[in-house]
Write a protein that holds these residues in place. Structure first.
Motif, PDB file in Angstrom:
ATOM      1  N   ASN A 120      17.868   8.780  -8.800  1.00 39.09           N
ATOM      2  CA  ASN A 120      17.862   9.306  -7.434  1.00 39.09           C
ATOM      3  C   ASN A 120      16.546   9.979  -7.117  1.00 39.09           C
ATOM      4  N   LEU A 121      16.066  10.747  -8.069  1.00 40.84           N
ATOM      5  CA  LEU A 121      14.821  11.488  -7.852  1.00 40.84           C
ATOM      6  C   LEU A 121      13.642  10.538  -7.705  1.00 40.84           C
ATOM      7  N   VAL A 122      13.614   9.493  -8.558  1.00 41.30           N
ATOM      8  CA  VAL A 122      12.535   8.511  -8.448  1.00 41.30           C
ATOM      9  C   VAL A 122      12.550   7.892  -7.054  1.00 41.30           C
ATOM     10  N   ASN A 123      13.763   7.497  -6.600  1.00 44.54           N
ATOM     11  CA  ASN A 123      13.877   6.908  -5.262  1.00 44.54           C
ATOM     12  C   ASN A 123      13.397   7.866  -4.189  1.00 44.54           C
ATOM     13  N   LEU A 124      13.756   9.160  -4.358  1.00 44.09           N
ATOM     14  CA  LEU A 124      13.343  10.159  -3.376  1.00 44.09           C
ATOM     15  C   LEU A 124      11.832  10.290  -3.335  1.00 44.09           C
ATOM     16  N   VAL A 125      11.235  10.319  -4.487  1.00 43.00           N
ATOM     17  CA  VAL A 125       9.769  10.450  -4.556  1.00 43.00           C
ATOM     18  C   VAL A 125       9.122   9.258  -3.863  1.00 43.00           C
ATOM     19  N   MET A 126       9.667   8.051  -4.151  1.00 39.43           N
ATOM     20  CA  MET A 126       9.110   6.857  -3.526  1.00 39.43           C
ATOM     21  C   MET A 126       9.246   6.926  -2.009  1.00 39.43           C
ATOM     22  N   ALA A 127      10.452   7.319  -1.544  1.00 42.34           N
ATOM     23  CA  ALA A 127      10.725   7.258  -0.108  1.00 42.34           C
ATOM     24  C   ALA A 127      10.028   8.378   0.663  1.00 42.34           C
ATOM     25  N   LYS A 128       9.956   9.557   0.055  1.00 45.25           N
ATOM     26  CA  LYS A 128       9.456  10.687   0.826  1.00 45.25           C
ATOM     27  C   LYS A 128       7.963  10.956   0.611  1.00 45.25           C
ATOM     28  N   ILE A 129       7.442  10.558  -0.552  1.00 46.98           N
ATOM     29  CA  ILE A 129       6.043  10.884  -0.820  1.00 46.98           C
ATOM     30  C   ILE A 129       5.175   9.627  -0.882  1.00 46.98           C
ATOM     31  N   LYS A 185       5.858   6.468  -0.137  1.00 50.95           N
ATOM     32  CA  LYS A 185       5.998   5.679   1.083  1.00 50.95           C
ATOM     33  C   LYS A 185       5.295   4.327   1.015  1.00 50.95           C
ATOM     34  N   PRO A 186       5.879   3.366   0.273  1.00 49.77           N
ATOM     35  CA  PRO A 186       5.272   2.044   0.185  1.00 49.77           C
ATOM     36  C   PRO A 186       5.326   1.334   1.535  1.00 49.77           C
ATOM     37  N   GLU A 187       4.264   0.587   1.833  1.00 49.25           N
ATOM     38  CA  GLU A 187       4.211  -0.171   3.080  1.00 49.25           C
ATOM     39  C   GLU A 187       3.646  -1.546   2.796  1.00 49.25           C
ATOM     40  N   VAL A 188       4.108  -2.500   3.547  1.00 51.79           N
ATOM     41  CA  VAL A 188       3.554  -3.850   3.390  1.00 51.79           C
ATOM     42  C   VAL A 188       2.210  -3.897   4.086  1.00 51.79           C
ATOM     43  N   VAL A 189       1.177  -4.282   3.329  1.00 54.89           N
ATOM     44  CA  VAL A 189      -0.157  -4.414   3.933  1.00 54.89           C
ATOM     45  C   VAL A 189      -0.344  -5.832   4.419  1.00 54.89           C
ATOM     46  N   LYS A 190       0.044  -6.763   3.564  1.00 58.48           N
ATOM     47  CA  LYS A 190      -0.130  -8.157   3.931  1.00 58.48           C
ATOM     48  C   LYS A 190       0.837  -9.009   3.118  1.00 58.48           C
ATOM     49  N   THR A 191       1.258 -10.135   3.701  1.00 51.37           N
ATOM     50  CA  THR A 191       2.130 -11.043   2.955  1.00 51.37           C
ATOM     51  C   THR A 191       1.530 -12.437   2.932  1.00 51.37           C
ATOM     52  N   TRP A 192       1.874 -13.169   1.897  1.00 46.81           N
ATOM     53  CA  TRP A 192       1.441 -14.565   1.789  1.00 46.81           C
ATOM     54  C   TRP A 192       2.672 -15.437   1.573  1.00 46.81           C
ATOM     55  N   SER A 193       2.589 -16.660   2.063  1.00 48.85           N
ATOM     56  CA  SER A 193       3.727 -17.568   1.864  1.00 48.85           C
ATOM     57  C   SER A 193       3.741 -18.062   0.425  1.00 48.85           C
ATOM     58  N   PHE A 194       4.840 -18.713   0.079  1.00 50.28           N
ATOM     59  CA  PHE A 194       5.011 -19.231  -1.279  1.00 50.28           C
ATOM     60  C   PHE A 194       3.887 -20.207  -1.621  1.00 50.28           C
ATOM     61  N   TRP A 195       3.595 -21.076  -0.682  1.00 54.58           N
ATOM     62  CA  TRP A 195       2.564 -22.097  -0.919  1.00 54.58           C
ATOM     63  C   TRP A 195       1.204 -21.449  -1.105  1.00 54.58           C
ATOM     64  N   GLY A 218       0.834  -1.187   0.000  1.00 57.16           N
ATOM     65  CA  GLY A 218       0.000   0.000   0.000  1.00 57.16           C
ATOM     66  C   GLY A 218       0.876   1.245   0.000  1.00 57.16           C
ATOM     67  N   TYR A 219       0.300   2.372  -0.475  1.00 54.30           N
ATOM     68  CA  TYR A 219       1.091   3.604  -0.522  1.00 54.30           C
ATOM     69  C   TYR A 219       0.394   4.680   0.271  1.00 54.30           C
ATOM     70  N   ARG A 220       1.169   5.523   0.914  1.00 53.76           N
ATOM     71  CA  ARG A 220       0.617   6.720   1.544  1.00 53.76           C
ATOM     72  C   ARG A 220      -0.027   7.557   0.444  1.00 53.76           C
ATOM     73  N   VAL A 221       0.749   7.796  -0.614  1.00 54.95           N
ATOM     74  CA  VAL A 221       0.231   8.454  -1.815  1.00 54.95           C
ATOM     75  C   VAL A 221       0.568   7.550  -3.001  1.00 54.95           C
ATOM     76  N   PRO A 222      -0.418   6.971  -3.664  1.00 52.25           N
ATOM     77  CA  PRO A 222      -0.095   6.047  -4.743  1.00 52.25           C
ATOM     78  C   PRO A 222       0.629   6.754  -5.872  1.00 52.25           C
ATOM     79  N   PRO A 223       1.649   6.144  -6.464  1.00 51.96           N
ATOM     80  CA  PRO A 223       2.416   6.768  -7.544  1.00 51.96           C
ATOM     81  C   PRO A 223       1.517   7.188  -8.704  1.00 51.96           C
ATOM     82  N   ALA A 224       0.440   6.433  -8.927  1.00 55.44           N
ATOM     83  CA  ALA A 224      -0.447   6.751 -10.044  1.00 55.44           C
ATOM     84  C   ALA A 224      -1.070   8.139  -9.887  1.00 55.44           C
TER      85      ALA A 224
END
Lengths: 263, 410
Positions: B108-117, B119-129, B56-62
């Motif tokens: 660098n700028l792309v990374n900055l935008v991702m990190a500062k604006i 802000k991706p976060e893990v909402v949920k994870t699933w195992s391989f199986w 999930g994103y604080r602000v989605p890149p789209a």
């Protein structure tokens, strides 16, 4: 016994102990120069122990100690100031079971020379030449000259034993001690070792321990017969010219052993 | 004796064959059980290391870019514009401290935008199986969540090794811990190997068979069984506290406020060196003992000194065994966490160790710390770190085996 005034090695009243057990009791014997002396006797009579005391190999057994004196060039080799390593550089040894180093044939011969300070000097053989000389003297050169770099362990038992002899003579000893050198070999390999011993006698003094009386009779110049005393320690019974010992022994125990009545 | 022995002979054969078969089967079963456990272990780790992740994103890149565009194909002025528009003035000032945003590289700028604006976060994870078997359900579930993207994620990835610790599992890595572990192993082996092999040579070749050496031998064997936490206490008392002047590096001028105590890599390395010393000594002794005596006699018989015999014959022939012991020692030291916890390994540092007097953390500690977090995604991260640890272990062992085989010349 008194026929030899002084020998290369003089053993005087030597007793050798393993802990409290006396393995050899009051042995006096002279080893004559440039001759082959054979030590014979039944199992456990201390002949190997006596042989190993001649170049202080018994020092490696922690519980052993010795009484009496063994002189080499008039010097007591058991004196405190004498370094056993130095003794062994002059009195080399060949063992019962062929034990070449797990290295190349070349290295087996060259290593001993190298650690003994072999240096190339003008008018003297190089190390390569020296290895060749030693292998020729040990009657092994023709068989191994094309595979000097292969392992010493790849040779047959008889060849391995000759390699051990080449290794022993590479350090230029004066005396070579041989502890049943042919007992682990087949008759043909044994014969080759015996021939080799006769050739080496021209240059070295050889003391050989053997179980095999025919072998002693064939190769040695002098024979010493040892046996076990009633307290199980080894004593020297008789020592003399090999033909005399085998044809006309003085002591009845010698006669008994030689004619096969015991032992 | 004209009796017929055949019936007895055959009856004996039958019962003998039967008992033989039973033993063989029992031993096969025990081997099989061991193999099954190993496979389950490995599958479990792999199961945790790969799988779907809902991000999930604080602000989605789209929302940041126009329709039909992605962040990656924006140019530098556009990216800089987004940043100027969305980032707080304080942060902007900090970012532009040296150079204006327009002179940053596009990546660098792309990374900055991702990190500062974004802000991706893990909402949920699933195992391989789960990811394989419940694909549709997962897609459906994520589809209902707003501003969330589903990606198939490998927790073992180059970033895991190259990134340092972070509270965001998507960018957290084990670099600090990996470097810490490598430093510690290096010090431990450099201290324990010469000491251990030297002791083994002394005990086997020089010390006689007297009472004192027997007592020493028995005690070394016992030391190998002492729990590692005890070594940790020892290390804490000796290296961290009493020798703090030495282990903090103060005597070399390395002291800084944060490393002004002995909780440094060098303390950890020395503690683990003590831990593996008995292992190395025991294995080296066995290896030296297995060199046949005839070889020593051959060497002495041509006038070699004791040291020449040891150096040219005993050691080369026992090196394979000595290295086997060293492999065991490395494996043990690499997996130890208890003594490191006791002597004060850091649980959260993001700075690479600069020298042996730095604070440190190690892979097992990092793994333990991640598994004990409540969020499930850290357990995936831990599984990835376990794979890194296993790979490290196997490659160090492989190197030792190659070294060992090189010595088996004849």
């Amino acid at each position: 016994m008194d026929t030899f005034i002084t020998g290369k090695i003089d053993v005087k009243h030597v007793s050798i102990y393993y802990g409290k057990f006396r393995a050899v009791k009051d042995v006096t014997i002279s080893i004559p120069d440039h001759k082959i002396t054979a030590l014979i006797g039944p199992s456990g009579c201390g002949k190997s122990t006596l042989l190993r005391s001649l170049n202080r190999m018994n020092d490696l057994i922690p519980s052993s100690h010795i009484e009496g004196s063994i002189t080499f060039h008039g010097m007591d080799i058991y004196e405190r100031s004498v370094d056993p390593v130095e003794v062994r550089r002059h009195i080399g040894m060949v063992f019962q079971k062929p034990n070449p180093f797990p290295r190349s044939i070349y290295e087996n011969v060259a290593w001993g020379a190298r650690i003994n300070g072999f240096q190339q000097r003008l008018g003297h053989p190089s190390l390569d030449e020296w290895v060749e000389i030693c292998l020729i003297k040990a009657a092994l050169w023709d068989e191994v000259k094309d595979k000097l770099r292969s392992s010493g362990l790849s040779l047959s038992g008889g060849q391995q034993q000759r390699l051990c002899i080449a290794r022993a003579i590479a350090t230029r000893p004066e005396v070579i001690l041989m502890d049943e050198p042919a007992s682990a070999l087949d008759p043909i390999a044994t014969l080759r070792i015996e021939e080799l011993m006769r050739e080496l006698a021209a240059e070295f003094t050889i003391v050989v321990v053997t179980h095999n009386m025919q072998q002693a009779a064939r190769v040695s110049d002098y024979t010493a017969f040892l046996t076990m005393d009633h307290d199980r320690s080894g004593i020297l019974v008789e020592h003399g010219n090999t033909p005399q010992i085998f044809t006309n022994p003085v002591d009845s125990r010698t006669e008994g052993y030689i004619t096969g009545r015991f032992g | 004796m004209g009796e017929n022995h055949a019936p007895v002979f055959i009856a004996n054969l039958v019962s003998r064959n039967r008992s033989e078969r039973i033993w063989k089967n029992l031993l096969q079963i025990s081997t099989l059980i061991g193999i099954i456990f190993l496979i389950v272990l490995l599958l479990n780790i792999i199961n945790q290391s790969f799988g779907y992740v809902a991000i999930g994103y604080r602000v989605p890149p789209a929302k940041l870019v126009g329709p039909g565009q992605t962040l990656e194909n924006l140019d530098i002025p556009q990216l800089a514009g987004i940043l100027r528009q969305r980032v707080s003035p304080g942060l902007l000032k900090q970012l532009e401290n040296d150079t204006p945003l327009e002179q940053f590289s596009q990546v660098n700028l792309v990374n900055l935008v991702m990190a500062k604006i974004a802000k991706p976060e893990v909402v949920k994870t699933w195992s391989f199986w789960q990811s394989l078997s419940m694909r549709e359900e997962i897609k459906q579930e994520v589809g209902q969540l707003p501003e969330t993207r589903l990606v198939f994620f490998s927790w073992v990835r180059p970033d895991l090794v190259s990134n340092s610790q972070s509270s965001n599992p998507l960018i957290a890595g084990v670099r600090t811990a990996l470097l810490g572990s490598l430093w510690i192993i290096l010090i431990a082996i450099m201290v324990a190997f010469p000491l251990g092999v030297g002791t083994a040579i002394y005990l086997e070749e020089y010390a006689g068979d007297n009472h004192i050496s027997k007592v020493i031998r028995t005690n070394i064997n016992n030391l190998a069984g002492v729990p590692s936490i005890i070594y940790g206490m020892l290390g804490l008392a000796v290296f961290v506290r009493n020798l703090a002047q030495l282990t903090s590096g103060a005597w070399l001028g390395f002291s800084s406020p944060e490393t002004a105590n002995g909780r440094t890599i060098v303390s950890a390395g020395l503690t683990l060196a003590l831990l593996v010393l008995p292992l190395i000594i025991i294995n080296a002794r066995e290896a030296i003992k297995s060199v046949p005596d005839t070889l020593r006699q051959a060497s002495y018989g041509i006038g070699a000194t004791r040291w020449q015999t040891i150096w040219h014959h005993v050691l080369p022939n026992s090196i394979p065994g000595i290295l086997t012991g060293t492999i065991l020692a490395i494996s043990r030291a690499l997996g130890e966490s208890a003594p490191l916890v006791v002597i004060g390994a850091s649980t959260y540092i993001t700075v690479d160790p600069a020298n042996v007097f730095s604070r440190f953390t190690a892979l097992p500690i990092q793994i333990y710390q991640w598994t004990s977090r409540p969020q499930a995604e850290f357990r995936n991260l831990a599984a990835g770190a376990i794979l890194v640890l296993l790979t490290l272990l196997l490659s160090i062992n492989a190197a030792a085996i190659v070294l060992r085989n090189r010595y088996k010349r004849y």
